[in-house]
Design a protein around this motif. Sequence first.
Motif, PDB file in Angstrom:
ATOM      1  N   ASP A 262      -9.249   4.964   1.842  1.00  0.00           N
ATOM      2  CA  ASP A 262      -8.808   5.793   0.719  1.00  0.00           C
ATOM      3  C   ASP A 262      -7.316   6.123   0.786  1.00  0.00           C
ATOM      4  OD1 ASP A 262     -11.200   5.974  -0.643  1.00  0.00           O
ATOM      5  OD2 ASP A 262     -11.841   7.810   0.363  1.00  0.00           O
ATOM      6  N   VAL A 263      -6.660   5.698   1.869  1.00  0.00           N
ATOM      7  CA  VAL A 263      -5.252   6.011   2.069  1.00  0.00           C
ATOM      8  C   VAL A 263      -4.451   4.718   2.176  1.00  0.00           C
ATOM      9  CG1 VAL A 263      -3.579   7.341   3.399  1.00  0.00           C
ATOM     10  CG2 VAL A 263      -5.983   8.048   3.376  1.00  0.00           C
ATOM     11  N   GLY A 264      -3.463   4.559   1.290  1.00  0.00           N
ATOM     12  CA  GLY A 264      -2.686   3.327   1.267  1.00  0.00           C
ATOM     13  C   GLY A 264      -1.198   3.571   1.424  1.00  0.00           C
ATOM     14  N   VAL A 265      -0.450   2.469   1.368  1.00  0.00           N
ATOM     15  CA  VAL A 265       1.009   2.519   1.438  1.00  0.00           C
ATOM     16  C   VAL A 265       1.573   1.568   0.385  1.00  0.00           C
ATOM     17  CG1 VAL A 265       3.080   2.256   2.862  1.00  0.00           C
ATOM     18  CG2 VAL A 265       0.895   2.886   3.943  1.00  0.00           C
ATOM     19  N   ILE A 266       2.412   2.095  -0.493  1.00  0.00           N
ATOM     20  CA  ILE A 266       3.160   1.247  -1.426  1.00  0.00           C
ATOM     21  C   ILE A 266       4.627   1.613  -1.267  1.00  0.00           C
ATOM     22  CG2 ILE A 266       3.503   0.487  -3.792  1.00  0.00           C
ATOM     23  CD1 ILE A 266       0.663   1.277  -4.427  1.00  0.00           C
ATOM     24  N   TRP A 267       5.391   0.699  -0.697  1.00  0.00           N
ATOM     25  CA  TRP A 267       6.779   0.960  -0.343  1.00  0.00           C
ATOM     26  C   TRP A 267       7.704   0.190  -1.286  1.00  0.00           C
ATOM     27  CZ3 TRP A 267       7.800   4.937   2.440  1.00  0.00           C
ATOM     28  CH2 TRP A 267       9.056   5.123   3.026  1.00  0.00           C
ATOM     29  N   GLY A 268       8.989   0.471  -1.200  1.00  0.00           N
ATOM     30  CA  GLY A 268       9.979  -0.248  -1.987  1.00  0.00           C
ATOM     31  C   GLY A 268      11.179  -0.618  -1.127  1.00  0.00           C
ATOM     32  N   SER A 269      11.722  -1.813  -1.346  1.00  0.00           N
ATOM     33  CA  SER A 269      12.954  -2.222  -0.677  1.00  0.00           C
ATOM     34  C   SER A 269      13.613  -3.317  -1.501  1.00  0.00           C
ATOM     35  CB  SER A 269      12.681  -2.728   0.747  1.00  0.00           C
ATOM     36  OG  SER A 269      13.900  -3.074   1.392  1.00  0.00           O
ATOM     37  N   GLY A 270      14.918  -3.274  -1.566  1.00  0.00           N
ATOM     38  CA  GLY A 270      15.623  -4.280  -2.340  1.00  0.00           C
ATOM     39  C   GLY A 270      15.975  -5.510  -1.547  1.00  0.00           C
TER      40      GLY A 270
ATOM     41  N   ALA B 293      15.110  -4.646  -6.871  1.00  0.00           N
ATOM     42  CA  ALA B 293      16.484  -4.267  -6.552  1.00  0.00           C
ATOM     43  C   ALA B 293      16.584  -2.755  -6.402  1.00  0.00           C
ATOM     44  CB  ALA B 293      17.444  -4.824  -7.603  1.00  0.00           C
ATOM     45  N   CYS B 294      17.539  -2.126  -7.091  1.00  0.00           N
ATOM     46  CA  CYS B 294      17.770  -0.698  -6.908  1.00  0.00           C
ATOM     47  C   CYS B 294      16.733   0.178  -7.603  1.00  0.00           C
ATOM     48  CB  CYS B 294      19.174  -0.343  -7.375  1.00  0.00           C
ATOM     49  SG  CYS B 294      20.442  -1.255  -6.467  1.00  0.00           S
ATOM     50  N   ALA B 295      15.796  -0.434  -8.307  1.00  0.00           N
ATOM     51  CA  ALA B 295      14.683   0.306  -8.908  1.00  0.00           C
ATOM     52  C   ALA B 295      13.420   0.206  -8.047  1.00  0.00           C
ATOM     53  CB  ALA B 295      14.400  -0.219 -10.313  1.00  0.00           C
ATOM     54  N   SER B 296      13.533  -0.391  -6.857  1.00  0.00           N
ATOM     55  CA  SER B 296      12.347  -0.722  -6.061  1.00  0.00           C
ATOM     56  C   SER B 296      11.471   0.471  -5.726  1.00  0.00           C
ATOM     57  CB  SER B 296      12.765  -1.420  -4.765  1.00  0.00           C
ATOM     58  OG  SER B 296      13.330  -2.687  -5.018  1.00  0.00           O
ATOM     59  N   SER B 297      12.070   1.564  -5.257  1.00  0.00           N
ATOM     60  CA  SER B 297      11.200   2.667  -4.844  1.00  0.00           C
ATOM     61  C   SER B 297      10.608   3.419  -6.024  1.00  0.00           C
ATOM     62  CB  SER B 297      11.901   3.621  -3.872  1.00  0.00           C
ATOM     63  OG  SER B 297      13.179   3.979  -4.288  1.00  0.00           O
ATOM     64  N   ASN B 298      11.266   3.391  -7.189  1.00  0.00           N
ATOM     65  CA  ASN B 298      10.602   3.941  -8.381  1.00  0.00           C
ATOM     66  C   ASN B 298       9.462   3.037  -8.830  1.00  0.00           C
ATOM     67  OD1 ASN B 298      12.000   6.310  -8.550  1.00  0.00           O
ATOM     68  ND2 ASN B 298      12.850   5.940 -10.586  1.00  0.00           N
ATOM     69  N   SER B 299       9.614   1.728  -8.646  1.00  0.00           N
ATOM     70  CA  SER B 299       8.500   0.812  -8.916  1.00  0.00           C
ATOM     71  C   SER B 299       7.323   1.139  -8.012  1.00  0.00           C
ATOM     72  CB  SER B 299       8.936  -0.643  -8.693  1.00  0.00           C
ATOM     73  OG  SER B 299       9.975  -1.015  -9.557  1.00  0.00           O
ATOM     74  N   ALA B 300       7.623   1.405  -6.734  1.00  0.00           N
ATOM     75  CA  ALA B 300       6.570   1.743  -5.778  1.00  0.00           C
ATOM     76  C   ALA B 300       5.886   3.053  -6.160  1.00  0.00           C
ATOM     77  CB  ALA B 300       7.154   1.842  -4.373  1.00  0.00           C
ATOM     78  N   LEU B 301       6.668   4.053  -6.551  1.00  0.00           N
ATOM     79  CA  LEU B 301       6.089   5.338  -6.954  1.00  0.00           C
ATOM     80  C   LEU B 301       5.213   5.188  -8.194  1.00  0.00           C
ATOM     81  CD1 LEU B 301       9.188   7.670  -6.447  1.00  0.00           C
ATOM     82  CD2 LEU B 301       7.069   7.700  -5.118  1.00  0.00           C
ATOM     83  N   MET B 302       5.682   4.376  -9.137  1.00  0.00           N
ATOM     84  CA  MET B 302       4.912   4.158 -10.361  1.00  0.00           C
ATOM     85  C   MET B 302       3.572   3.499 -10.048  1.00  0.00           C
ATOM     86  SD  MET B 302       6.046   2.024 -13.733  1.00  0.00           S
ATOM     87  CE  MET B 302       4.902   1.748 -15.087  1.00  0.00           C
ATOM     88  N   ASP B 303       3.600   2.512  -9.162  1.00  0.00           N
ATOM     89  CA  ASP B 303       2.362   1.827  -8.796  1.00  0.00           C
ATOM     90  C   ASP B 303       1.407   2.761  -8.062  1.00  0.00           C
ATOM     91  OD1 ASP B 303       3.438  -0.409  -9.938  1.00  0.00           O
ATOM     92  OD2 ASP B 303       3.594  -1.578  -8.095  1.00  0.00           O
ATOM     93  N   ALA B 304       1.951   3.548  -7.141  1.00  0.00           N
ATOM     94  CA  ALA B 304       1.112   4.496  -6.400  1.00  0.00           C
ATOM     95  C   ALA B 304       0.484   5.516  -7.353  1.00  0.00           C
ATOM     96  CB  ALA B 304       1.943   5.212  -5.338  1.00  0.00           C
ATOM     97  N   PHE B 305       1.266   5.999  -8.277  1.00  0.00           N
ATOM     98  CA  PHE B 305       0.808   6.916  -9.322  1.00  0.00           C
ATOM     99  C   PHE B 305      -0.362   6.307 -10.093  1.00  0.00           C
ATOM    100  CE2 PHE B 305       1.844   8.065 -13.913  1.00  0.00           C
ATOM    101  CZ  PHE B 305       1.291   9.334 -13.891  1.00  0.00           C
TER     102      PHE B 305
END
Length: 414
Positions: free
Chosen positions: A99-107, A163-175
Motif C-alpha cells: 500500500d506504500v509506493g515511491v514515485i520520484w522525479g529527476s531530470g 526535465a525541470c517539471a519532473s518532480s511535479n510530474s511525480a507529485l501529479m502521478d502520486a496524487f
Amino acid sequence: MLNRVVVTGIGAFTPIGHDISTFWRQVVNGQSAVDRITRFDASLFRTQFASEITYFDPATYLTRNDIKRTDRFTQFALIAADQAIQDSGFDLDKMDPFDVGVIWGSGQGGTETLEEQTKEYVLGDGHPRFSPFLVPKVLVNLASGLISIRHGLMGINYTAVSACASSNSALMDAFTYIRLGKAKIIVSGGSDAPITPSSFGGYCAMKAMSTRNADPGTAARPFDVDRDGFVMGEGAGALVLEEYEHAVRRGATIYGELTGAAMTADAYHITATHPDGIGATRAMQLALNEARINIEDLDYLNAHATSTPVGDLSEMHAVAKLTGSKKTSLHISATKSITGHLMGAAGAIEALICLLAMRDNVIPPTINTEVRDPAIPETLTIVLKEARTATVQSAMSNTFGFGGHNGIVVFQKV
C-alpha cells in the motif's frame, strides 16, 4: 468517489539547508547560497558559479555500501526521503507494504557517474574497467528503487522524467494513484545533481545561464529588466502523500491537501517556453478547476521564473490571462532567486515552500530584482526583497521543462 490526498511528511536537502527548518529559515530570510563553483575548475567556462551543496559528507547519512552503489543525485534523494518518512511517522509494520509506493522525479539521473566512468576509459590504457555499479548508479529510476529498498516499500515504484517539471510530474502521478485507491501512501519528490563539467558545459554552450561572474550572489534575478539567465542548483525535496482518511485515523500531522494537478505541452520549441504562455495558461486553469477554486481564490503562486529573458515574461503573461485586467490578492514570488534552479528537484522544493507558506502565513521573497521589467503586467503583485505576512489558504507551484512540459500543482489548507 475519489480519495482526498494530503501531505503528512516533508524533507529537504538543498544548498541553503540540509534539513527543513534550516532550509525554510533561509528561504524566508532570502539567504542565497550561490557562489563560485568548487566541485571542478570552472575558470574557463562562460558561467563560473552555481548553487552547490557544500560541506557534504555522504558518510554522515549513508552506509559505505550505500555510498558505493549510488550517484550523488540518488544520495540526495535518499537523505530527503529519510527526512520525510521520519517526519510522517507512518509505521510500515502496521500496514501492508504493497500500500506504500515511491514515485520520484529527476531530470538527469547519474550524470556525474557516467562522466567519471567515461573519462577513466577514454584517458586510461584502453582496457574497459567499468564499475559493476555503473548502470545502477546512472539509471534515473534507481532513486525511487533505492528509496523503496531502504524502507521496504513494495507498492507502485518508478521515476518520472520531464526535465525541470519532473518532480511535479511525480507529485501529479502520486496524487492520481492515491485518489484512485491504488495506494494509501506514496513517497514523492525529486532530486538532481547536474553540477558536473559536461552538464554545466552544455548549459553554458546553450547560453541559458547567467554570466554575472563578478557578482554571482545577485545573478538569479527573476523579473528584473537585466536578467540574463538561470543559476544551476542541486539537491532534493521529498513529500509523503497520503490518503486523507488514513492520515486522520493514525493522527498524522497534515501540512496541506493536494487538490489539483495538471500537465500540458507547449508543442512549440525544444527549450523555449511558448512566448504567449498558451500551454502554461491551460495547465494552470486545469489545475485550478480540479482544485475547485478560481484564480481569485488563490493566495500564493510560486512561479517557475528562472531569471531567463523569455521564460519569466511568458509565464507572467500566462498568469495575467487568468487574473484579467484587475489587481487580485494573489501574491507571486520566485524562490529560485534564493535556491538556484534545482532542475528536476525544483517542483518538489517549491511544493515544500508552498506548504510552509500556508503553515506560517508568510510569502517568501524574490531577491536580487532591482528594476522590475516594465513588460510584466502591472496588475500582478510580485513580492520583492523581503518576505510578507499574509493569509495563505491556497498555493500553486508552476514548473516548466525543456521539451515544452508544463506541470502545475495546487495545495490548500485542510
